[in-house]
Design an enzyme around this catalytic site. Sequence first.
Site, mmCIF file in Angstrom:
data_model
loop_
_atom_site.group_PDB
_atom_site.id
_atom_site.type_symbol
_atom_site.label_atom_id
_atom_site.label_comp_id
_atom_site.label_asym_id
_atom_site.label_seq_id
_atom_site.Cartn_x
_atom_site.Cartn_y
_atom_site.Cartn_z
ATOM 1 N N ASN A 106 0.029 5.471 4.254
ATOM 2 C CA ASN A 106 0.881 6.540 3.696
ATOM 3 C C ASN A 106 0.700 6.742 2.196
ATOM 4 O O ASN A 106 0.919 7.834 1.690
ATOM 5 C CB ASN A 106 2.351 6.309 4.065
ATOM 6 C CG ASN A 106 2.948 5.116 3.357
ATOM 7 O OD1 ASN A 106 2.249 4.157 3.043
ATOM 8 N ND2 ASN A 106 4.240 5.151 3.108
ATOM 9 N N GLU B 68 14.311 2.147 11.114
ATOM 10 C CA GLU B 68 13.401 2.994 10.335
ATOM 11 C C GLU B 68 12.645 3.923 11.293
ATOM 12 O O GLU B 68 11.921 3.467 12.169
ATOM 13 C CB GLU B 68 12.402 2.131 9.558
ATOM 14 C CG GLU B 68 11.540 2.961 8.628
ATOM 15 C CD GLU B 68 10.592 2.125 7.775
ATOM 16 O OE1 GLU B 68 9.868 1.280 8.341
ATOM 17 O OE2 GLU B 68 10.563 2.330 6.550
ATOM 18 N N GLY C 131 3.441 -2.577 4.897
ATOM 19 C CA GLY C 131 3.375 -1.931 6.205
ATOM 20 C C GLY C 131 4.653 -2.163 6.978
ATOM 21 O O GLY C 131 5.708 -2.396 6.386
ATOM 22 N N GLY D 220 4.372 -7.161 9.327
ATOM 23 C CA GLY D 220 4.569 -7.985 8.131
ATOM 24 C C GLY D 220 5.090 -9.375 8.477
ATOM 25 O O GLY D 220 4.629 -10.375 7.922
ATOM 26 N N CYS E 285 8.048 4.495 2.450
ATOM 27 C CA CYS E 285 9.019 3.415 2.632
ATOM 28 C C CYS E 285 10.240 3.676 1.776
ATOM 29 O O CYS E 285 11.310 3.144 2.039
ATOM 30 C CB CYS E 285 8.392 2.061 2.343
ATOM 31 S SG CYS E 285 7.644 1.946 0.752
ATOM 32 N N GLU F 34 5.829 -6.157 1.653
ATOM 33 C CA GLU F 34 6.555 -4.921 1.342
ATOM 34 C C GLU F 34 6.673 -4.166 2.655
ATOM 35 O O GLU F 34 5.671 -3.672 3.169
ATOM 36 C CB GLU F 34 5.714 -4.137 0.324
ATOM 37 C CG GLU F 34 6.518 -3.274 -0.566
ATOM 38 C CD GLU F 34 7.613 -4.043 -1.246
ATOM 39 O OE1 GLU F 34 8.767 -3.843 -0.859
ATOM 40 O OE2 GLU F 34 7.315 -4.869 -2.133
ATOM 41 N N GLU G 206 6.158 -5.909 -6.425
ATOM 42 C CA GLU G 206 4.882 -5.383 -6.904
ATOM 43 C C GLU G 206 5.146 -4.616 -8.193
ATOM 44 O O GLU G 206 6.273 -4.295 -8.516
ATOM 45 C CB GLU G 206 4.300 -4.449 -5.848
ATOM 46 C CG GLU G 206 4.058 -5.175 -4.550
ATOM 47 C CD GLU G 206 3.177 -4.380 -3.632
ATOM 48 O OE1 GLU G 206 1.953 -4.478 -3.759
ATOM 49 O OE2 GLU G 206 3.732 -3.649 -2.802
HETATM 50 C C1 UN1 Z 1 5.656 3.732 -0.233
HETATM 51 O O1 UN1 Z 1 6.312 4.579 0.373
HETATM 52 O O2 UN1 Z 1 5.057 2.846 0.398
HETATM 53 O O3 UN1 Z 1 8.570 5.482 -5.112
HETATM 54 C C2 UN1 Z 1 5.469 3.730 -1.690
HETATM 55 C C3 UN1 Z 1 7.836 6.160 -4.404
HETATM 56 C C4 UN1 Z 1 6.344 6.063 -4.611
HETATM 57 C C5 UN1 Z 1 5.760 4.939 -3.836
HETATM 58 C C6 UN1 Z 1 6.191 4.829 -2.412
HETATM 59 N N1 UN1 Z 1 6.071 5.891 -6.008
HETATM 60 O O4 UN1 Z 1 8.253 6.912 -3.555
#
Ligand code: UN1
Length: 497
Positions: free
Chosen positions: A152, A381, A227, A232, A283, A249, A460
């Site tokens: 994604n 989710e 993922g 995970g 995410c 994550e 991260e």
């Molecule tokens: C993700 O959805 O895995 O904050 C990362 C955000 C983006 C990164 C999302 N800078 O929505």
Amino acid sequence: MMVESVKNFVGGSWVEAKSGETFDSINPATEAVLARAPLSGGEDVAAAVQAAQAAYKSWRLTPAPRRGEILFKVAQILAERKEDLARLMTLEMGKILAETRGDVQEAIDMAYYMGGEGRRLLGYTAPVEMPNKFGMALRDSVGVVGLITPWNFPVAVPSWKMLPALVAGNTVVWKPGEDTPAISAAFTKVFEDAGLPAGVLNLVTGAGQTGETLVSHPGVRVLSFTGSTSTGLKVYTKAAGLGKKVTLEMGGKNAILVMDDANLDLAVEAITWSAFGTTGQRCTATSRLIVQSGIKPRLVEALVAKARSLTLGDGLEDSVDVGPLVNQKALDKVSGYMDVARQEGIRVLTGGRRADREKGYFFEPTLFDGVQQGMRVEQEEIFGPVLSIVEVASLEEAIDVNNSVAYGLSSSIFTENVNAAFRAIRDLTTGIVYINHGTTGAEIQFPFGGTRGTGNGMREAGQAGLDSFTEWKSVYVDFSGRLQRAQIDTDKILGES
Ligand code: UN1
């Protein structure tokens, strides 16, 4: 359109899988095959780890400022190729061009940020107990790190991992998401062209089995995974049994809280883009709206109108707001939740079905009303353009509903009341909190990650992002010329000097 032939990048060479097996990458807007990539097996992973081990010997000794300069070069090349990379990304995973440009930009920002770490990588000194003795703590490299990343954010998320790993002196074996091998190879090519020495970054494309082999390989000491929660946790269990360090994550069930005193127009804009941007496949996407009773009727009416006004289509077209879901499996999963909602007696205000188009995995932006805390659509989710609306009476109740899920990535509150905002900052138990902003759009200089089922306590990005890829080495230098054993010696030595 020609089908692109993707290769692995191992020890500085572009190579086929040793098995000769491949898999296809599909454009989710047209369902046409975009690329064919190596379905890497154990031998391919082993070769990549071996190349990374060999390269580690000199990469760890390359002065960090030099490593940082290569990262600056990566940033420059990414900036030059931004448009091409963004287009390829849209073709391969579907999100609209404005978003794929943003994805590449995150990697550019991260490359400059971590390039700068080449001249920092700060450790510290502290006083020591004896005279004529010096103490310091250094961030040391770890060795070969294994990265497993999703489709994604196919450039941004890997960049959060490989850039800190590389500047700290590690070498990398990267297994990208199965839906995005072509953009992953194009991203890897940037490092090759920036002059990264052979073997320092290795790419092996493939499926779940490829990732499993990487996790189990004894030569890989650190794993960083982004993922699904189910995958995970498998990575975590396997790696823990082998004594490896892991950064996870995983999922999110992020909410926007809207209080009665909120700026309505601002909230509508923010909710729309956080819920339906990237087709809800972030995410950090907003999948719950927790709204106070007073503002609810007006807010919901405006949201329904806004959701219906969004244009679905091929992300390469400027007029398009929302691209397709990534693949058939994602479409099936999101569609499946419509049955769950029906069983839970939820009202579908808009959307709720696959978009009426001949090709592509398009799903209509969907609003669920009458959702109660604890229902499956409120807890699980969905990873699609689906927003569940939960009505609450107070700030306390809103915070409680926000915190009562298995995930803890991002949350947000819309209020004009400074006291409410600060209470939310204090009491929302997510890794990221926004005030008067959607739940997406995290910047790379701050820690990124979540509480509870979202992660395993690691972060991260920012300075915290270095923790995954470094180990502390504490160094004591005794220049007294004698064996100093105890505090009792101190007076004696001081007396003699
Ligand atoms: C993700 O959805 O895995 O904050 C990362 C955000 C983006 C990164 C999302 N800078 O929505």
